[in-house]
Motif scaffolding. Structure first.
Motif, PDB file in Angstrom:
ATOM      1  N   PRO A 113       0.811  -1.231   0.000  1.00  0.00           N
ATOM      2  CA  PRO A 113       0.000   0.000   0.000  1.00  0.00           C
ATOM      3  C   PRO A 113       0.835   1.268   0.000  1.00  0.00           C
ATOM      4  O   PRO A 113       0.425   2.279  -0.577  1.00  0.00           O
ATOM      5  CB  PRO A 113      -0.827  -0.127   1.290  1.00  0.00           C
ATOM      6  N   VAL A 114       2.012   1.235   0.626  1.00  0.00           N
ATOM      7  CA  VAL A 114       2.892   2.411   0.600  1.00  0.00           C
ATOM      8  C   VAL A 114       3.356   2.682  -0.827  1.00  0.00           C
ATOM      9  O   VAL A 114       3.319   3.828  -1.317  1.00  0.00           O
ATOM     10  CB  VAL A 114       4.108   2.197   1.521  1.00  0.00           C
ATOM     11  N   LEU A 115       3.762   1.626  -1.522  1.00  0.00           N
ATOM     12  CA  LEU A 115       4.185   1.773  -2.910  1.00  0.00           C
ATOM     13  C   LEU A 115       3.030   2.235  -3.788  1.00  0.00           C
ATOM     14  O   LEU A 115       3.228   3.009  -4.730  1.00  0.00           O
ATOM     15  CB  LEU A 115       4.745   0.443  -3.419  1.00  0.00           C
ATOM     16  N   THR A 118       8.798  11.020  -6.424  1.00  0.00           N
ATOM     17  CA  THR A 118       8.103   9.732  -6.529  1.00  0.00           C
ATOM     18  C   THR A 118       8.960   8.692  -7.243  1.00  0.00           C
ATOM     19  O   THR A 118       8.925   7.506  -6.884  1.00  0.00           O
ATOM     20  CB  THR A 118       6.771   9.889  -7.265  1.00  0.00           C
ATOM     21  N   GLY A 119       9.750   9.132  -8.228  1.00  0.00           N
ATOM     22  CA  GLY A 119      10.642   8.187  -8.896  1.00  0.00           C
ATOM     23  C   GLY A 119      11.679   7.618  -7.945  1.00  0.00           C
ATOM     24  O   GLY A 119      11.918   6.406  -7.913  1.00  0.00           O
ATOM     25  N   GLY A 120      12.279   8.494  -7.123  1.00  0.00           N
ATOM     26  CA  GLY A 120      13.264   8.032  -6.154  1.00  0.00           C
ATOM     27  C   GLY A 120      12.637   7.216  -5.031  1.00  0.00           C
ATOM     28  O   GLY A 120      13.179   6.179  -4.635  1.00  0.00           O
ATOM     29  N   PHE A 121      11.503   7.670  -4.528  1.00  0.00           N
ATOM     30  CA  PHE A 121      10.806   6.957  -3.450  1.00  0.00           C
ATOM     31  C   PHE A 121      10.439   5.543  -3.905  1.00  0.00           C
ATOM     32  O   PHE A 121      10.659   4.553  -3.193  1.00  0.00           O
ATOM     33  CB  PHE A 121       9.542   7.736  -3.069  1.00  0.00           C
ATOM     34  N   SER A 122       9.875   5.445  -5.108  1.00  0.00           N
ATOM     35  CA  SER A 122       9.489   4.140  -5.641  1.00  0.00           C
ATOM     36  C   SER A 122      10.702   3.225  -5.800  1.00  0.00           C
ATOM     37  O   SER A 122      10.659   2.041  -5.448  1.00  0.00           O
ATOM     38  CB  SER A 122       8.776   4.317  -6.984  1.00  0.00           C
ATOM     39  N   ALA A 123      11.801   3.771  -6.317  1.00  0.00           N
ATOM     40  CA  ALA A 123      13.012   2.970  -6.525  1.00  0.00           C
ATOM     41  C   ALA A 123      13.576   2.454  -5.214  1.00  0.00           C
ATOM     42  O   ALA A 123      13.956   1.276  -5.099  1.00  0.00           O
ATOM     43  CB  ALA A 123      14.060   3.807  -7.265  1.00  0.00           C
ATOM     44  N   HIS A 124      13.628   3.303  -4.191  1.00  0.00           N
ATOM     45  CA  HIS A 124      14.177   2.887  -2.892  1.00  0.00           C
ATOM     46  C   HIS A 124      13.235   1.920  -2.167  1.00  0.00           C
ATOM     47  O   HIS A 124      13.703   1.035  -1.433  1.00  0.00           O
ATOM     48  CB  HIS A 124      14.446   4.115  -2.030  1.00  0.00           C
ATOM     49  N   LEU A 125      11.930   2.082  -2.357  1.00  0.00           N
ATOM     50  CA  LEU A 125      10.990   1.117  -1.780  1.00  0.00           C
ATOM     51  C   LEU A 125      11.180  -0.264  -2.401  1.00  0.00           C
ATOM     52  O   LEU A 125      11.116  -1.283  -1.706  1.00  0.00           O
ATOM     53  CB  LEU A 125       9.551   1.581  -2.003  1.00  0.00           C
ATOM     54  N   ILE A 126      11.414  -0.303  -3.697  1.00  0.00           N
ATOM     55  CA  ILE A 126      11.661  -1.582  -4.359  1.00  0.00           C
ATOM     56  C   ILE A 126      12.951  -2.213  -3.837  1.00  0.00           C
ATOM     57  O   ILE A 126      13.042  -3.438  -3.689  1.00  0.00           O
ATOM     58  CB  ILE A 126      11.698  -1.379  -5.882  1.00  0.00           C
ATOM     59  N   LEU A 127      13.949  -1.379  -3.532  1.00  0.00           N
ATOM     60  CA  LEU A 127      15.167  -1.897  -2.903  1.00  0.00           C
ATOM     61  C   LEU A 127      14.861  -2.479  -1.521  1.00  0.00           C
ATOM     62  O   LEU A 127      15.363  -3.556  -1.160  1.00  0.00           O
ATOM     63  CB  LEU A 127      16.205  -0.777  -2.786  1.00  0.00           C
ATOM     64  N   ALA A 128      14.033  -1.801  -0.739  1.00  0.00           N
ATOM     65  CA  ALA A 128      13.642  -2.317   0.580  1.00  0.00           C
ATOM     66  C   ALA A 128      12.866  -3.628   0.442  1.00  0.00           C
ATOM     67  O   ALA A 128      13.035  -4.550   1.249  1.00  0.00           O
ATOM     68  CB  ALA A 128      12.797  -1.282   1.317  1.00  0.00           C
ATOM     69  N   ILE A 129      12.026  -3.721  -0.585  1.00  0.00           N
ATOM     70  CA  ILE A 129      11.290  -4.957  -0.836  1.00  0.00           C
ATOM     71  C   ILE A 129      12.255  -6.090  -1.175  1.00  0.00           C
ATOM     72  O   ILE A 129      12.094  -7.228  -0.713  1.00  0.00           O
ATOM     73  CB  ILE A 129      10.272  -4.750  -1.973  1.00  0.00           C
ATOM     74  N   ALA A 130      13.264  -5.790  -1.988  1.00  0.00           N
ATOM     75  CA  ALA A 130      14.260  -6.809  -2.341  1.00  0.00           C
ATOM     76  C   ALA A 130      14.986  -7.307  -1.086  1.00  0.00           C
ATOM     77  O   ALA A 130      15.229  -8.513  -0.935  1.00  0.00           O
ATOM     78  CB  ALA A 130      15.259  -6.232  -3.342  1.00  0.00           C
ATOM     79  N   LEU A 131      15.334  -6.393  -0.175  1.00  0.00           N
ATOM     80  CA  LEU A 131      15.971  -6.791   1.081  1.00  0.00           C
ATOM     81  C   LEU A 131      15.031  -7.651   1.920  1.00  0.00           C
ATOM     82  O   LEU A 131      15.446  -8.674   2.495  1.00  0.00           O
ATOM     83  CB  LEU A 131      16.386  -5.544   1.862  1.00  0.00           C
ATOM     84  N   LEU A 189      10.207   5.765   6.547  1.00  0.00           N
ATOM     85  CA  LEU A 189      10.514   7.130   6.986  1.00  0.00           C
ATOM     86  C   LEU A 189      11.872   7.583   6.446  1.00  0.00           C
ATOM     87  O   LEU A 189      12.001   8.714   5.939  1.00  0.00           O
ATOM     88  CB  LEU A 189      10.502   7.198   8.512  1.00  0.00           C
ATOM     89  N   ILE A 190      12.874   6.720   6.530  1.00  0.00           N
ATOM     90  CA  ILE A 190      14.212   7.072   6.025  1.00  0.00           C
ATOM     91  C   ILE A 190      14.168   7.315   4.518  1.00  0.00           C
ATOM     92  O   ILE A 190      14.752   8.286   3.997  1.00  0.00           O
ATOM     93  CB  ILE A 190      15.217   5.961   6.377  1.00  0.00           C
ATOM     94  N   ILE A 191      13.469   6.440   3.786  1.00  0.00           N
ATOM     95  CA  ILE A 191      13.351   6.594   2.331  1.00  0.00           C
ATOM     96  C   ILE A 191      12.647   7.897   1.981  1.00  0.00           C
ATOM     97  O   ILE A 191      13.045   8.613   1.051  1.00  0.00           O
ATOM     98  CB  ILE A 191      12.614   5.387   1.728  1.00  0.00           C
ATOM     99  N   PHE A 192      11.604   8.228   2.739  1.00  0.00           N
ATOM    100  CA  PHE A 192      10.882   9.486   2.507  1.00  0.00           C
ATOM    101  C   PHE A 192      11.799  10.692   2.675  1.00  0.00           C
ATOM    102  O   PHE A 192      11.828  11.595   1.824  1.00  0.00           O
ATOM    103  CB  PHE A 192       9.693   9.578   3.468  1.00  0.00           C
TER     104      PHE A 192
END
Length: 350
Positions: free
Chosen positions: A55-57, A98-111, A135-138
């Motif tokens: 839902p965050v993504l 949003t491009g950066g937020f989405s990219a870093h969220l996908i990295l967090a998902i991969a982890l 919060l850090i990604i934001f």
């Protein structure tokens, strides 16, 4: 301003196919992400926490779909008479954010998937850690998108033709001041950061993909199916009465859960495959836009007709990253699909 308006109208007519495709894509993205937010916050229960980032993504993708579509539409239809500097700054900021937020969220998902699949008995990302990660990604995304608010603006030019002087103004990453010397290193930093993000995401998901493939490989299933009478034969070493080691066969129930895993394990594998597809879509869409952007800086060739439409379609291909995820969820997440079907059937009966 008549000449500038005429110029914008001609430009808009040339990019009409591109505008139609982007509006249709943005409509699918907005509707899909709104549905995902509703389903994952109200109907789809996440007891294991594996869907926490979805839902965050979806919220980020919703904002990205609106901001990208708005900016692209204004750029296509009002290229040389851009209406407002605040709108220019905010839309450009939201695109980068949003491009950066989405990219870093996908990295967090991969982890998260790496810890669940490859190290299931080790330290996992708890709900508290997931919240801290968001919060850090934001904060990071806001930090490196903020310079856009300073240096993006309306770039104004005065042109002279046979009918006289006229002004043109368009939204640009440089507003005509000395900011150009600042923005080149800034864009280089964004490029470097994006490539690092893609590389780390790839590093995390390679072992995840390998583990899923090993567990679902046909060879492993065939070995289990070839065991007679529903038994799996293994060996165990025991000590006889005279002190010698002897090997005896050991029979274990050939349960389907041992071949394919428990329902929880199946769900985790399916969710991991789903996130793998999301990562592939993100990398392909971003790299397409990135390569086209680099080519636009390196080339001064003027593009017209269908070549211009194809060029802008590739340049803005990162929009796919914001609109595709809801439909990937529908295809892979059985719980999401079943809940959606149940709600639709109940509404139809009423």
């Amino acid at each position: 301003m008549a000449d500038a308006e005429t110029l914008s109208e001609e430009y808009s007519k040339q990019l009409l196919p591109n505008t139609i495709v982007q509006l249709i894509a943005a409509t699918f993205g907005i509707l899909g992400n709104c549905l995902v937010i509703l389903m994952y916050t109200k109907y789809v229960k996440d007891k294991m926490g594996s869907r926490y980032f979805i839902p965050v993504l979806a919220v980020v993708d919703l904002v990205g779909s609106v901001s990208n579509a708005t900016q692209f539409h204004l750029d296509n239809t009002m290229r040389y008479i851009y209406p407002d500097v605040f709108l220019c700054k905010m839309m450009s900021f939201l695109i980068v954010f949003t491009g950066g937020f989405s990219a870093h969220l996908i990295l967090a998902i991969a982890l998260q998937r790496y810890l669940i699949i490859c190290r299931p008995f080790g330290q996992q990302m708890t709900q508290k850690l997931c919240r801290i990660a968001v919060l850090i990604i934001f904060l990071i995304s806001v930090g490196y998108a903020s310079p856009i608010l300073k240096f993006n603006g309306i770039y104004k030019l005065r042109s002279l033709n046979t009918t006289g002087n006229y002004n043109i103004s368009f939204c640009h990453i440089d507003d005509g001041t000395d900011s150009f010397n600042v923005m080149i290193p800034y864009l280089g930093f964004l490029l470097f950061l994006s490539l690092i993000n893609i590389f780390i995401t790839f590093i995390f998901y390679v072992p995840v993909t390998k583990t899923i493939y090993d567990r679902l490989s046909p060879a492993r299933r065939n070995r289990a199916k070839n065991v007679p009478d529903g038994k799996i034969v293994s060996k165990e070493t025991q000590m006889s009465d005279d002190g010698k080691n002897i090997t005896k066969p050991k029979l274990q129930a050939n349960d389907e859960s041992m071949v394919n895993g428990s329902p929880e394990q199946k769900a985790r594998k399916n969710i991991s495959v789903m996130f793998l597809v999301i990562i592939i879509v993100y990398i392909v869409s971003y790299l397409t836009s990135l390569v086209t952007q680099i080519h636009s800086f390196a080339s001064t060739e003027e593009r017209k007709g269908y070549i211009r439409n194809i060029y802008f379609f590739c340049l803005r291909f990162n929009l796919l990253n914001h609109i595709a995820n809801p439909y990937i969820y529908w295809f892979y997440d059985l719980k999401f699909r079943n809940e959606l079907r149940r709600i639709c059937c109940r509404s139809f009966r009423r």
